[in-house]
Design a protein around this motif. Structure first.
Motif: not given
Length: 235
Positions: A57-60, A66-67, A77-78, A209-210
Motif C-alpha cells: 500500500c505504501l509503495h503503490r 502524484r500528490w 521527503t518524496w 511539464e509537471v
C-alpha cells in the motif's frame, strides 16, 4: 560481486545498523515487559502477515503517488525516499530509506496491532518483527540492485520482477520479496507481457511539464533528468 562482498556492503549501511540496533532494544525491553507466550506468538505472526500488505500500500499509493510532490512540505521527503531512487536505481547511497521516515512507519504498522493482542510486550514483539522483516527485505533489495547474480530460483525471480519495476514499468510489481498482493490487485506482471516501456519509469510522472507547475522537487534536484540513467550527461 560475491555473496561475501554483498554481505559486507549490506552491513555497512547506516539504515541496517539502525534497524538492528532498534530491534535489539525492542527485544531487550520485551524481556523487561514480557507478554504471555500465545499473545507474543500471535503478535509476531500478525506482524509477518500484515507487513507485506502495508509495504504494498505504501509503495503503490504513497511512494508512487502524484500528490506528494505537489505539497512543498512533502516534496523533499518524496524526492529522498523514492524519486531519487527511480531517477537512478544504481545509486547505492540512496538504496535504503531514511530512518526518520522508515522507523515511525514500521512502528505504526506493527506496534498497535501487537499492543491490541498482547499489551506492551505484544507491541514490542511486533515492532521487533517488523524491524527484522525490514532487514530481510532490504537484503533482498541489495541483491536486486547490486552487481550480484543470485543462484536461488526464488531470488532470481524476485530480482527480475523488481528490475522490471525499475526499468520497464513502474506501475506494477510493487512487492520486494512478496508479490501476493500484486497478483491479488492485478499489478503483477512479467516483462514479456508488456511490449511497451513506460515513459515515466524513471521520473514517476514528474516530467519537465509537471515541474513547471510544481517546481519544488526540480529545485532540489537541479532540474528534471530525462532518459535512461546510463545515457545522461553528468552535471
Amino acid at each position: 560481486m560475491t555473496l561475501r562482498e554483498l554481505v559486507i556492503a549490506y552491513f555497512q549501511y547506516p539504515a541496517i545498523i539502525g534497524y538492528l540496533t532498534s530491534a535489539i532494544v525492542a527485544i531487550g525491553l520485551f524481556f523487561r515487559y514480557p507478554a504471555p507466550l500465545v499473545p507474543t506468538l500471535a503478535s509476531i505472526g500478525v506482524a509477518l502477515l500484515v507487513y507485506p500488505l502495508v509495504w504494498y500500500c505504501l509503495h503503490r499509493w504513497v511512494l508512487h503517488s502524484r500528490w506528494m510532490f505537489k505539497v512543498p512540505l512533502l516534496a523533499a521527503t518524496w524526492k529522498r525516499i523514492h524519486y531519487d531512487h527511480h531517477q537512478d536505481p544504481n545509486r547505492l547511497e540512496i538504496l535504503f530509506g531514511a530512518l526518520h521516515t522508515t522507523l515511525p512507519t514500521i512502528a505504526l504498522a506493527t506496534a498497535p496491532i501487537g499492543y491490541w493482542i498482547g499489551g506492551p510486550g505484544g507491541a514490542l514483539a511486533a515492532f521487533a518483527t517488523g524491524l527484522l522483516t525490514t532487514c530481510f527485505y532490504e537484503f533482498c533489495h541489495c541483491i536486486q540492485h547490486l552487481a550480484y547474480k543470485p543462484k536461488n530460483k526464488m531470488l532470481i525471480e524476485m530480482k527480475a520482477r523488481h528490475m522490471a519495476h525499475h526499468f520497464h514499468d513502474e506501475r506494477g510489481n510493487f512487492g520486494i520479496t512478496n508479490y501476493f498482493w500484486d497478483k491479488l490487485f492485478g499489478t503483477y506482471y512479467e516483462r514479456i507481457e508488456k511490449d511497451k516501456k513506460s515513459e515515466t519509469v524513471f521520473n514517476l510522472g514528474y516530467t519537465p511539464e509537471v515541474a513547471e507547475r510544481y517546481p519544488h522537487v526540480a529545485r532540489l534536484s537541479g532540474g528534471v533528468a530525462t532518459g535512461h540513467p546510463s545515457q545522461r550527461i553528468p552535471h
